[in-house]
Design a protein around this motif. Structure first.
Motif, PDB file in Angstrom:
ATOM      1  N   ASP A   2       2.971  -6.447  -8.170  1.00  0.00           N
ATOM      2  CA  ASP A   2       1.747  -7.121  -7.741  1.00  0.00           C
ATOM      3  C   ASP A   2       1.027  -6.293  -6.688  1.00  0.00           C
ATOM      4  N   ILE A   3      -0.276  -6.455  -6.585  1.00  0.00           N
ATOM      5  CA  ILE A   3      -1.055  -5.708  -5.601  1.00  0.00           C
ATOM      6  C   ILE A   3      -0.803  -6.234  -4.190  1.00  0.00           C
ATOM      7  N   PRO A  62      -4.132  -0.231  -6.459  1.00  0.00           N
ATOM      8  CA  PRO A  62      -3.988  -0.572  -7.879  1.00  0.00           C
ATOM      9  C   PRO A  62      -3.175   0.495  -8.620  1.00  0.00           C
ATOM     10  N   ASN A  63      -2.368   0.060  -9.563  1.00  0.00           N
ATOM     11  CA  ASN A  63      -1.540   0.939 -10.394  1.00  0.00           C
ATOM     12  C   ASN A  63      -0.539   1.760  -9.595  1.00  0.00           C
ATOM     13  N   SER A  64      -0.082   1.232  -8.442  1.00  0.00           N
ATOM     14  CA  SER A  64       0.895   1.959  -7.638  1.00  0.00           C
ATOM     15  C   SER A  64       1.876   0.972  -7.021  1.00  0.00           C
ATOM     16  N   ASN A  65       3.150   1.331  -7.029  1.00  0.00           N
ATOM     17  CA  ASN A  65       4.115   0.487  -6.356  1.00  0.00           C
ATOM     18  C   ASN A  65       4.716   1.200  -5.148  1.00  0.00           C
TER      19      ASN A  65
END
Length: 162
Positions: A2-3, A62-65
């Protein structure tokens, strides 16, 4: 991932103002070191570090953990706010030192558990009375060598020649 996530600080890098955060609901996944969002980092700087074990809110890109920021700490059932009134601004430290400003009453109070040091390149000006242990700077009297008293001197600055 999740963001926006809530996690627990697991380690602190005070020199770089970064922390690692653990997410219990993700099998104790631990982030890379994440920067702490502060209110000023250039000419006017602020510094604060959450404690290990403190609950924090994390915003991931976004698109990164692994790329994200700690936005701040959160109150919870165990760690409750130090005040209950909306017009209070308070900072309370772990030793009990507390700085409070009451916007309704327009009063500032500092309760310090240690010494206070004020350093300035200029003067310290007080408009009003200074009272130390119940003794007024403006309204106290002096007892002379022979027991005589002198009334308070009005209209003169402390240390000013008479």
């Amino acid at each position: 991932m999740d963001i926006v996530r809530v996690g627990i600080v697991s380690s602190v890098n005070a020199e770089k103002c970064r922390v690692r955060v653990t997410f219990d609901d993700r099998d104790n996944l631990v982030t890379a070191e994440l920067p702490i969002v502060v209110r000023g980092a250039m000419k006017n700087k602020e510094y604060w570090m959450p404690d290990v074990g403190e609950q924090v809110l994390v915003l991931f890109l976004p698109n990164s953990n692994h790329e994200g920021f700690v936005l701040g700490a959160l109150y919870n059932d165990e760690d409750v706010p130090p005040e209950k009134e909306k017009y209070m601004r308070t900072m309370r430290f772990e030793d009990g030192t507390t700085i409070r400003y009451n916007t309704k009453a327009r009063t500032l109070s500092v309760e310090c558990k240690g010494p206070i040091t004020v350093r300035t390149d200029g003067n310290v000006t007080v408009i009003g009375d200074v009272i130390a242990d119940g003794v007024s700077l403006k309204n106290h009297t002096h007892i002379g060598v022979n027991g005589e008293t002198s009334p308070p001197v009005r209209g003169e600055a402390v240390g000013e020649n008479r």
